[in-house]
Design an enzyme around this catalytic site. Structure first.
Site, PDB file in Angstrom:
ATOM      1  N   ASP A 217       0.803  -1.227   0.000  1.00  0.00           N
ATOM      2  CA  ASP A 217       0.000   0.000   0.000  1.00  0.00           C
ATOM      3  C   ASP A 217       0.836   1.277   0.000  1.00  0.00           C
ATOM      4  O   ASP A 217       0.297   2.367   0.225  1.00  0.00           O
ATOM      5  CB  ASP A 217      -0.960   0.003   1.195  1.00  0.00           C
ATOM      6  CG  ASP A 217      -2.208  -0.827   0.930  1.00  0.00           C
ATOM      7  OD1 ASP A 217      -2.643  -0.891  -0.238  1.00  0.00           O
ATOM      8  OD2 ASP A 217      -2.757  -1.417   1.880  1.00  0.00           O
TER       9      ASP A 217
ATOM     10  N   ASP B 111      -6.721  -4.867  -4.313  1.00  0.00           N
ATOM     11  CA  ASP B 111      -6.430  -3.474  -3.920  1.00  0.00           C
ATOM     12  C   ASP B 111      -5.166  -2.935  -4.596  1.00  0.00           C
ATOM     13  O   ASP B 111      -5.029  -1.731  -4.827  1.00  0.00           O
ATOM     14  CB  ASP B 111      -6.214  -3.336  -2.409  1.00  0.00           C
ATOM     15  CG  ASP B 111      -7.016  -4.297  -1.561  1.00  0.00           C
ATOM     16  OD1 ASP B 111      -7.517  -5.299  -2.086  1.00  0.00           O
ATOM     17  OD2 ASP B 111      -7.130  -4.051  -0.350  1.00  0.00           O
TER      18      ASP B 111
HETATM   19  N1  GLY Z   1      -6.023  -1.881   1.741  1.00  0.00           N
HETATM   20  C1  GLY Z   1      -7.126  -1.432   1.039  1.00  0.00           C
HETATM   21  C2  GLY Z   1      -8.451  -1.718   1.618  1.00  0.00           C
HETATM   22  O1  GLY Z   1      -8.559  -2.176   2.746  1.00  0.00           O
HETATM   23  O2  GLY Z   1      -9.421  -1.461   0.961  1.00  0.00           O
END
Ligand code: GLY
Length: 381
Positions: A99, A157
């Site tokens: 992320d 994601d």
């Molecule tokens: N890490 C992205 C989400 O939890 O949507």
């Protein structure tokens, strides 16, 4: 965007309310990094609770958007204070994860894009190198998280995080970052999509052979269900991969994800449940999935034929208006705008602290979508 007069008026009023709200929050926030607001107060500072947490760039993202539109120095100062904290993590690579795209695109890279800061550029490239370092060449995917035993896990994601790699290639004129982004997108396209347009959250590969093993359950109800935020990441992520590569198969994938999202969100008056394939009770909303999808639908609308645009733009407007009508708080004395965001269906490690709560990235994507509808804002992806 073709909007009617009533929608245009609503949009102008909403933008005025956003400015009052964020200005007041910025004055109260100090150098805290917010995540969830409890009873209208961002009590906890996530810079202290857990600095590497994936959401810690979104407040800075909001501030950079406001800085771009108002030029007020207080937004720039606070956004840079978040950057300074996150940048201390770059020498603690083992605490970072897939992320980093969310975190650095909205801080260092946003600073570079907004002010030309050369430090912002360098720090963004460091983050891109860390992300590229998560690539498994045998499997053709970027590894998510750092838990022991999950070296073969890739998640939907990450389609948003690879935008950091597209940016890094453009900046350095070195194709290697982009090549990794494309390999990961291709792998995601083949393995995460189901024929009906819904997506798996997690695909587990053998990290030695690269073979696909299973689809472990993730943040949705079950491994076979349809986690709505994952669906939104697929929609927006593939639309952006189309933007960065021009490859039609990504645009088609974004459309498939969008059609599944639109058909389902229309069932619940344009605010999504946390999972589109969960039992009807308990009812659990995730407004963040809706606003992410709305921003993604507006991106997608940029690339389709004129006659196709209304499907996506109207869907986005319906979602943002319903979120505003049903779940927004516009009192400037109350921290947070969008209520009822949910981190995951079953809670994080059984803890449900971010269950139907106002979550910072809900506010970020709501604001991004409103700015897109107004033809304003910075492009961060
Ligand atoms: N890490 C992205 C989400 O939890 O949507």
């Amino acid at each position: 965007m073709q909007l009617n007069e009533t929608d245009k008026q609503w949009l102008d009023e909403t933008w005025m309310k956003i400015q009052s709200k964020i200005s007041a929050e910025c004055d109260r926030m100090g150098d805290k990094i917010p995540y969830i607001a409890e009873n209208g107060i961002y009590k906890m500072d996530w810079g202290k609770v857990m600095l590497p947490f994936w959401t810690n760039g979104f407040w800075a993202g909001i501030l950079w958007q406001l800085y771009k539109e108002t030029g007020e120095d207080k937004y720039l100062k606070q956004a840079r204070s978040t950057s300074d904290k996150l940048n201390t993590l770059l020498i603690k690579a083992d605490e970072l994860h897939h992320d980093v795209g969310f975190m650095w695109l909205h801080t260092a890279v946003a600073d570079y894009r907004s002010t030309g800061s050369s430090d912002g550029r360098t720090l963004g490239l460091h983050a891109a190198n860390l992300l590229a370092g998560r690539y498994n060449p045998q499997g053709g995917y970027l590894c998510a998280w750092n838990f022991e035993g999950n070296e073969g896990w890739a998640i939907i994601d990450t389609m948003m995080n690879i935008n950091l790699l597209y940016w890094a290639s453009k900046e350095t004129k070195n194709p290697r970052f982009r090549q990794i982004a494309i390999r990961h997108a291709d792998k995601t396209l083949v393995n995460h999509f189901r024929p009906d347009g819904s997506v798996y959250h997690i695909a587990a590969y053998d990290p030695q052979t690269g073979e696909l093993n299973s689809f472990p359950p993730g943040q949705g109800y079950s491994s076979d269900s349809a986690w709505s935020r994952g669906q939104a990441w697929a929609l927006y992520g593939f639309a952006l991969s189309y933007r960065h590569t021009g490859d039609m198969k990504y645009l088609d994938a974004a459309k498939r994800a969008a059609h599944y999202f639109l058909a389902n969100v229309a069932q619940t008056d344009w605010v999504p449940l946390v999972d589109f394939r969960a039992p009807l009770e308990p009812v659990c909303w995730d407004t963040t999935a809706g606003v992410i999808a709305a921003a993604g639908l507006l991106e997608l609308a940029e690339y389709v034929h004129e006659l196709e645009k209304p499907l996506y733009v109207n869907g986005a407007v319906n979602i943002i208006k319903a979120t505003d009508r049903r779940f927004c708080n516009w009192d400037p004395a109350y921290d947070s705008i969008v209520a009822n965001g949910t981190g995951s269906y079953h809670g994080q490690g059984g803890r449900k602290f971010d269950y139907q709560m106002p979550i910072i990235y809900g506010d970020y994507f709501f604001i991004e979508a409103v700015l897109k509808l107004l033809g304003k804002g910075i492009f961060f992806w």
